[in-house]
Design a protein around this motif. Structure first.
Motif, PDB file in Angstrom:
ATOM      1  N   VAL A 199       0.841  -1.204   0.000  1.00 62.99           N
ATOM      2  CA  VAL A 199       0.000   0.000   0.000  1.00 62.99           C
ATOM      3  C   VAL A 199       0.873   1.250   0.000  1.00 62.99           C
ATOM      4  CG1 VAL A 199      -1.768   1.282   1.274  1.00 62.99           C
ATOM      5  CG2 VAL A 199      -1.876  -1.216   1.156  1.00 62.99           C
ATOM      6  N   MET A 200       1.956   1.238   0.806  1.00 65.70           N
ATOM      7  CA  MET A 200       2.853   2.393   0.874  1.00 65.70           C
ATOM      8  C   MET A 200       3.538   2.632  -0.461  1.00 65.70           C
ATOM      9  SD  MET A 200       4.250   4.926   2.374  1.00 65.70           S
ATOM     10  CE  MET A 200       4.059   4.868   4.150  1.00 65.70           C
ATOM     11  N   LYS A 201       3.921   1.551  -1.155  1.00 68.91           N
ATOM     12  CA  LYS A 201       4.575   1.695  -2.454  1.00 68.91           C
ATOM     13  C   LYS A 201       3.674   2.437  -3.429  1.00 68.91           C
ATOM     14  CE  LYS A 201       6.337  -0.988  -6.365  1.00 68.91           C
ATOM     15  NZ  LYS A 201       6.641  -2.339  -6.886  1.00 68.91           N
ATOM     16  N   TYR A 202       2.398   2.031  -3.510  1.00 67.01           N
ATOM     17  CA  TYR A 202       1.481   2.684  -4.451  1.00 67.01           C
ATOM     18  C   TYR A 202       1.122   4.086  -3.994  1.00 67.01           C
ATOM     19  CZ  TYR A 202       1.059  -1.732  -6.880  1.00 67.01           C
ATOM     20  OH  TYR A 202       1.335  -2.865  -7.588  1.00 67.01           O
ATOM     21  N   PHE A 203       1.130   4.309  -2.677  1.00 66.98           N
ATOM     22  CA  PHE A 203       0.896   5.664  -2.185  1.00 66.98           C
ATOM     23  C   PHE A 203       2.022   6.599  -2.641  1.00 66.98           C
ATOM     24  CE2 PHE A 203       1.570   8.992   0.972  1.00 66.98           C
ATOM     25  CZ  PHE A 203       0.318   9.576   1.050  1.00 66.98           C
ATOM     26  N   ILE A 204       3.273   6.128  -2.533  1.00 65.74           N
ATOM     27  CA  ILE A 204       4.426   6.944  -2.935  1.00 65.74           C
ATOM     28  C   ILE A 204       4.433   7.144  -4.447  1.00 65.74           C
ATOM     29  CG2 ILE A 204       6.953   6.988  -3.050  1.00 65.74           C
ATOM     30  CD1 ILE A 204       6.946   5.506  -0.358  1.00 65.74           C
ATOM     31  N   LEU A 205       4.122   6.087  -5.209  1.00 68.56           N
ATOM     32  CA  LEU A 205       4.057   6.215  -6.662  1.00 68.56           C
ATOM     33  C   LEU A 205       3.006   7.242  -7.077  1.00 68.56           C
ATOM     34  CD1 LEU A 205       4.390   2.489  -7.759  1.00 68.56           C
ATOM     35  CD2 LEU A 205       6.021   4.312  -8.234  1.00 68.56           C
ATOM     36  N   ALA A 206       1.906   7.287  -6.328  1.00 67.78           N
ATOM     37  CA  ALA A 206       0.858   8.262  -6.639  1.00 67.78           C
ATOM     38  C   ALA A 206       1.323   9.692  -6.377  1.00 67.78           C
ATOM     39  CB  ALA A 206      -0.393   7.970  -5.811  1.00 67.78           C
ATOM     40  N   GLN A 207       2.258   9.843  -5.429  1.00 70.00           N
ATOM     41  CA  GLN A 207       2.797  11.178  -5.150  1.00 70.00           C
ATOM     42  C   GLN A 207       3.763  11.618  -6.243  1.00 70.00           C
ATOM     43  OE1 GLN A 207       1.661  12.923  -2.428  1.00 70.00           O
ATOM     44  NE2 GLN A 207       0.324  11.147  -2.079  1.00 70.00           N
ATOM     45  N   ASP A 208       4.717  10.737  -6.560  1.00 72.34           N
ATOM     46  CA  ASP A 208       5.742  11.078  -7.555  1.00 72.34           C
ATOM     47  C   ASP A 208       6.539   9.814  -7.879  1.00 72.34           C
ATOM     48  OD1 ASP A 208       7.737  12.112  -9.144  1.00 72.34           O
ATOM     49  OD2 ASP A 208       8.037  13.898  -7.906  1.00 72.34           O
ATOM     50  N   PHE A 209       6.652   9.473  -9.174  1.00 73.20           N
ATOM     51  CA  PHE A 209       7.407   8.287  -9.566  1.00 73.20           C
ATOM     52  C   PHE A 209       8.873   8.390  -9.154  1.00 73.20           C
ATOM     53  CE2 PHE A 209       3.766   7.525 -12.276  1.00 73.20           C
ATOM     54  CZ  PHE A 209       3.695   6.139 -12.314  1.00 73.20           C
ATOM     55  N   GLU A 210       9.421   9.607  -9.193  1.00 73.18           N
ATOM     56  CA  GLU A 210      10.828   9.787  -8.861  1.00 73.18           C
ATOM     57  C   GLU A 210      11.092   9.513  -7.385  1.00 73.18           C
ATOM     58  OE1 GLU A 210      11.940  13.662 -10.124  1.00 73.18           O
ATOM     59  OE2 GLU A 210      12.107  13.095 -12.230  1.00 73.18           O
ATOM     60  N   LEU A 211      10.065   9.693  -6.535  1.00 75.09           N
ATOM     61  CA  LEU A 211      10.239   9.378  -5.119  1.00 75.09           C
ATOM     62  C   LEU A 211      10.493   7.885  -4.928  1.00 75.09           C
ATOM     63  CD1 LEU A 211       7.424  11.526  -3.467  1.00 75.09           C
ATOM     64  CD2 LEU A 211       9.879  11.900  -3.303  1.00 75.09           C
ATOM     65  N   TRP A 212       9.762   7.054  -5.673  1.00 76.33           N
ATOM     66  CA  TRP A 212       9.972   5.609  -5.548  1.00 76.33           C
ATOM     67  C   TRP A 212      11.321   5.195  -6.128  1.00 76.33           C
ATOM     68  CZ3 TRP A 212       8.675   1.929  -2.607  1.00 76.33           C
ATOM     69  CH2 TRP A 212       8.927   0.601  -2.965  1.00 76.33           C
ATOM     70  N   ASP A 213      11.769   5.876  -7.201  1.00 77.01           N
ATOM     71  CA  ASP A 213      13.097   5.585  -7.759  1.00 77.01           C
ATOM     72  C   ASP A 213      14.184   5.862  -6.728  1.00 77.01           C
ATOM     73  OD1 ASP A 213      12.042   4.799 -10.160  1.00 77.01           O
ATOM     74  OD2 ASP A 213      12.233   6.772 -11.097  1.00 77.01           O
TER      75      ASP A 213
END
Length: 265
Positions: A27-41
């Motif tokens: 859930v946290m992964k998709y939450f971060i991806l929804a904020q900004d893809f570069e954050l997950w990178d």
């Protein structure tokens, strides 16, 4: 009419309290991806600061540092006080995420369903993969045997891990190629600067030769002036010691003798 309960806020990260880590991490992964893809990178790959020699490189470092800070802030907001204390000393979002995986992910795998490694290392999987082996009787099945669906899920999980690792290595190779190009460019810049310094050194040597020649000429002129000064000094001393043939006093000649001039008057 069916009524639905209110769901979780899309502006707040999911809270992890030390249990059900795999569910929370997804859930946290998709939450971060929804904020900004570069954050997950930044969380998945991390970042390395490049030497700050140009404004462009300084700007890239600042951008990565801001993304890292945002990612760490989101992760800390999704942890309760007890869990956040264990990862609060981390300096990178990637380091924080990996520490959570080490602390809670492995414990969950031990307590929950069998992992891919356990499934593939089991005797049942070995029997399925060894097609030429004699058929195993139903009496050989024990409590550790797995169904076809479980094996398929294990295979799918392995495949996804392989794809993730493959994608990660491709990104690493691309990153290394970029760094290699940067190093080659830096090497060429150093070589050009070295050539410029060599040319400047040759020019300095030529100027030094000219200055040495001028110095020798000045020394010769100084020697000549010194000799002239000695001659003038000698002549002056001879004039001072001159003796008058009329009054026999030193310091003047007969032509400038004051006593002779008085007698004439």
């Amino acid at each position: 009419m069916v009524r639905f309960e209110e769901g979780r806020s899309i502006s707040c990260p999911p809270l992890f309290e030390g249990e059900t880590y795999s569910q929370w991490s997804n859930v946290m992964k998709y939450f971060i991806l929804a904020q900004d893809f570069e954050l997950w990178d930044i969380i998945e790959e991390g970042y390395i600061e490049t030497p700050k020699k140009k404004k462009k490189q300084m700007s890239e470092n600042d951008t990565k540092a801001k993304l890292n800070s945002r990612a760490m802030h989101i992760l800390l907001c999704g942890l309760n006080e007890e869990v956040s204390k264990k990862v609060s000393t981390c300096k990178r979002a990637k380091e924080m995420w990996e520490k959570l995986e080490r602390l809670y992910g492995k414990e969950e795998k031990k307590d929950g369903a069998p992992s891919c490694a356990n499934l593939l290392s089991s005797s049942k999987v070995d029997g399925v993969l060894a097609l030429n082996e004699p058929e195993v009787s139903s009496n050989s099945c024990d409590s550790n045997s797995y169904s076809f669906d479980e094996l398929q899920d294990a295979f799918d999980e392995l495949y996804l891990e392989f794809e993730a690792m493959n994608s990660k290595f491709k990104k690493m190779i691309s990153k290394l190629e970029i760094e290699n190009d940067f190093l080659l460019k830096t090497k060429l810049d150093f070589e050009n600067q070295n050539e410029i310094l060599k040319n400047d050194l040759e020019i300095s040597k030529s100027s030094n030769d000219v200055l040495e020649k001028e110095n020798l000429d000045l020394q010769v002129k100084l020697g000549s002036l010194t000799k002239e000064k000695e001659i003038i000094s000698y002549n002056s001393s001879c004039h001072i010691m001159a003796k008058c043939s009329h009054c026999h006093y030193h310091g003047h000649s007969i032509h400038t003798c004051p006593i002779k001039e008085e007698k004439i008057i």
